[in-house]
Scaffold this active site. Structure first.
Site, mmCIF file in Angstrom:
data_model
loop_
_atom_site.group_PDB
_atom_site.id
_atom_site.type_symbol
_atom_site.label_atom_id
_atom_site.label_comp_id
_atom_site.label_asym_id
_atom_site.label_seq_id
_atom_site.Cartn_x
_atom_site.Cartn_y
_atom_site.Cartn_z
ATOM 1 N N ARG A 1 19.006 -0.971 -16.140
ATOM 2 C CA ARG A 1 19.168 0.015 -17.234
ATOM 3 C C ARG A 1 20.219 0.001 -18.332
ATOM 4 N NH1 ARG A 1 16.498 3.328 -13.125
ATOM 5 N NH2 ARG A 1 18.152 3.772 -12.004
ATOM 6 N N ASP B 1 2.517 5.202 -17.118
ATOM 7 C CA ASP B 1 2.424 5.467 -15.649
ATOM 8 C C ASP B 1 1.119 5.903 -15.225
ATOM 9 O OD1 ASP B 1 4.967 5.147 -13.393
ATOM 10 O OD2 ASP B 1 3.024 6.223 -12.962
ATOM 11 N N ASP C 1 8.116 -2.817 -14.494
ATOM 12 C CA ASP C 1 8.402 -3.050 -13.160
ATOM 13 C C ASP C 1 7.467 -2.126 -12.449
ATOM 14 O OD1 ASP C 1 10.385 -2.419 -11.165
ATOM 15 O OD2 ASP C 1 11.119 -0.577 -11.980
ATOM 16 N N CYS D 1 9.469 -5.881 -6.965
ATOM 17 C CA CYS D 1 10.498 -5.475 -5.678
ATOM 18 C C CYS D 1 9.708 -5.650 -4.154
ATOM 19 C CB CYS D 1 10.518 -3.867 -5.977
ATOM 20 S SG CYS D 1 9.133 -3.061 -6.025
HETATM 21 N N1 SAH Z 1 10.487 1.537 -13.279
HETATM 22 C C1 SAH Z 1 10.582 2.640 -12.620
HETATM 23 C C2 SAH Z 1 9.974 2.386 -11.096
HETATM 24 C C3 SAH Z 1 8.519 2.079 -11.043
HETATM 25 S S1 SAH Z 1 7.880 2.409 -9.553
HETATM 26 C C4 SAH Z 1 12.165 3.086 -12.694
HETATM 27 O O1 SAH Z 1 12.724 2.628 -13.068
HETATM 28 O O2 SAH Z 1 12.200 4.233 -12.362
HETATM 29 C C5 SAH Z 1 6.166 2.149 -9.885
HETATM 30 C C6 SAH Z 1 5.422 3.384 -10.538
HETATM 31 O O3 SAH Z 1 4.359 2.451 -11.030
HETATM 32 C C7 SAH Z 1 5.158 4.346 -10.123
HETATM 33 O O4 SAH Z 1 5.423 5.536 -10.734
HETATM 34 C C8 SAH Z 1 3.680 4.395 -9.897
HETATM 35 O O5 SAH Z 1 3.027 5.818 -10.129
HETATM 36 C C9 SAH Z 1 3.096 3.556 -11.018
HETATM 37 N N2 SAH Z 1 1.804 2.711 -10.736
HETATM 38 C C10 SAH Z 1 1.409 2.002 -9.816
HETATM 39 N N3 SAH Z 1 0.541 1.472 -10.190
HETATM 40 C C11 SAH Z 1 -0.081 1.492 -11.238
HETATM 41 C C12 SAH Z 1 -0.852 1.295 -12.066
HETATM 42 N N4 SAH Z 1 -2.003 0.502 -11.833
HETATM 43 N N5 SAH Z 1 -1.004 1.497 -13.419
HETATM 44 C C13 SAH Z 1 0.003 2.483 -13.937
HETATM 45 N N6 SAH Z 1 1.064 2.904 -13.291
HETATM 46 C C14 SAH Z 1 1.059 2.464 -11.825
#
Ligand code: SAH
Length: 388
Positions: free
Chosen positions: A204, A242, A292, A332
């Site tokens: 970030r 998301d 991510d 991750c």
């Molecule tokens: N980048 C974020 C963390 C991501 S965690 C940060 O820095 O805070 C992964 C996220 O992906 C979660 O919020 C989950 O709701 C979302 N997610 C998982 N599969 C998904 C999909 N197929 N489409 C959209 N969102 C998804």
């Protein structure tokens, strides 16, 4: 206490101080492990290590000491104090949200502690550390003195093979904290992880440093923390995508809390795989794309499918990056190692017919140390790619 005697020839891993004792290495067990304590001895009866016992896990014991010392309250306080000191040395200013204890990385296998301002969330990742809860909790209170301590026991659920571990449903207030001077809220009851992705702090910060005047598409945004950092760095527009409405609600809160406006089109509830295809078909171009996703591989059998998922989403994300624009792409999944991840991303760029250069690699920050004895603790990969 239970005494675990190793099979002949299976001492090497313990002798190298690896903290995981797999059940396959154990020839016999003696005694009762109901207090969570295990002693590991060689085939010749020589004492080798002590740790926390998890009878239903493939990792039968997580080893805490290799010098005969019993892991007791005094040892816990020492380990936690050492972990705290490391954070004091390494964390940036105006940062009150951080991982305070990182399991094996702080020689405390099975214990995570995340601090969010006045609130701390303690997660006990193994059955053994669940049994040790009273001592662990007491040591946390003593060393970190949080005003509010939330404890999550996830070890037994893990051992019984539950892949999806839900946070307990309770209505705890959000926990406010600072990261590099920005205001965030950890959703400590209903959120992902312990409520926030502390491990992305350094990514970030890097995004913030290069965001001025740029448009940012934040895929798998969760609570939109990347966008807040980019806006703080002067980004012209950030869009969070998301699938979770709760995450996007929190993303709005985060923008408000930092004095940024919240326009409806900047929060898109969608499946990222569909969303990026639509954007690519419409010919969209972004200065910076952040990708991510959650861990696609949670067990070994998932790795092939995960590789396809990473390749697929990266291929389309790459098509959305403007010339001289950036892609921060992350994984991750610990099971997809850095080498494999880079190969997957390379092959996505070939399919996308888009050339990128790798400018930086950035994983989790210094509050997520990895023990050299247990390299498995390293999981987050972030590749900063610039479109040629
Ligand atoms: N980048 C974020 C963390 C991501 S965690 C940060 O820095 O805070 C992964 C996220 O992906 C979660 O919020 C989950 O709701 C979302 N997610 C998982 N599969 C998904 C999909 N197929 N489409 C959209 N969102 C998804």
């Amino acid at each position: 206490m239970i005494r675990l005697t190793l099979k002949r020839g299976r001492e090497a891993s313990v002798a190298r101080r690896h903290p995981w004792l797999f059940s396959g290495a154990v020839a016999s067990a003696e005694g009762d492990g109901s207090d969570g304590h295990a002693e590991v001895v060689g085939a010749d009866g020589r004492p080798l290590a002590r740790g926390a016992y998890s009878p239903d896990s493939q990792i039968l014991a997580r080893l805490w000491t290799f010098d005969g010392r019993v892991p007791d309250g005094a040892l816990l306080r020492e380990r936690f104090a050492a972990a705290r000191k490391l954070r004091l040395e390494c964390l940036p200013p105006e940062t009150t949200g951080y991982r305070a204890v990182n399991s094996e990385g702080d020689l405390c296998p099975g214990v995570l502690l995340d601090v969010y301002g006045e609130t701390a969330v303690l997660e006990l990742l193994t059955r053994g550390t669940e049994v040790w809860r009273p001592e662990i909790e007491a040591a946390v209170r003593e060393v970190f003195a949080p005003s509010r301590l939330i404890v999550r026991e996830t070890g037994s659920a893990r051992d019984s093979g539950k892949s999806e571990i839900r946070n307990p449903k309770s209505e705890l207030p959000l926990a406010p904290f600072l990261e590099n001077g920005l205001h965030f809220l950890a959703d400590v009851s209903g959120g992902q992880k312990t409520g926030f992705f502390l491990d992305q702090r350094d990514n970030r910060a890097r995004l913030r440093a290069l965001a001025r005047g740029k448009t940012v598409l934040n895929l798998f945004s969760y609570s939109g923390a990347f966008s807040v950092a980019a806006l703080a760095g002067g980004a012209s527009r950030c869009v969070d995508v998301d699938s979770s409405s709760g995450a996007l609600e929190l993303a709005r809160e985060h923008r408000r809390a930092n004095g940024f406006s919240t326009e409806d089109p900047d929060f898109v509830q969608a499946d990222v795989f569909d969303d990026v295809r639509g954007r690519a078909a419409a010919g969209e171009r972004w200065d910076i794309v952040v990708c991510d996703p959650p861990a696609f591989a949670k067990k070994k059998a998932d790795v092939d499918r995960a590789a396809r998922g990473y390749k697929d989403v990266n291929r389309v994300a790459m098509a959305l990056v403007a010339p001289a624009g950036w892609l921060l792409t992350c994984s991750c999944s610990g099971l997809v190692d850095a080498d494999l991840f880079q190969k997957i991303v390379f092959s996505a760029s070939v399919d996308a017919r888009a050339a990128f250069v790798l400018v930086a690699r950035q994983g989790a920050g210094p509050d997520h140390p990895v023990s050299l004895d247990c390299p498995e603790g390293e999981y987050l990969k972030g590749l900063w790619l610039r479109r040629a």
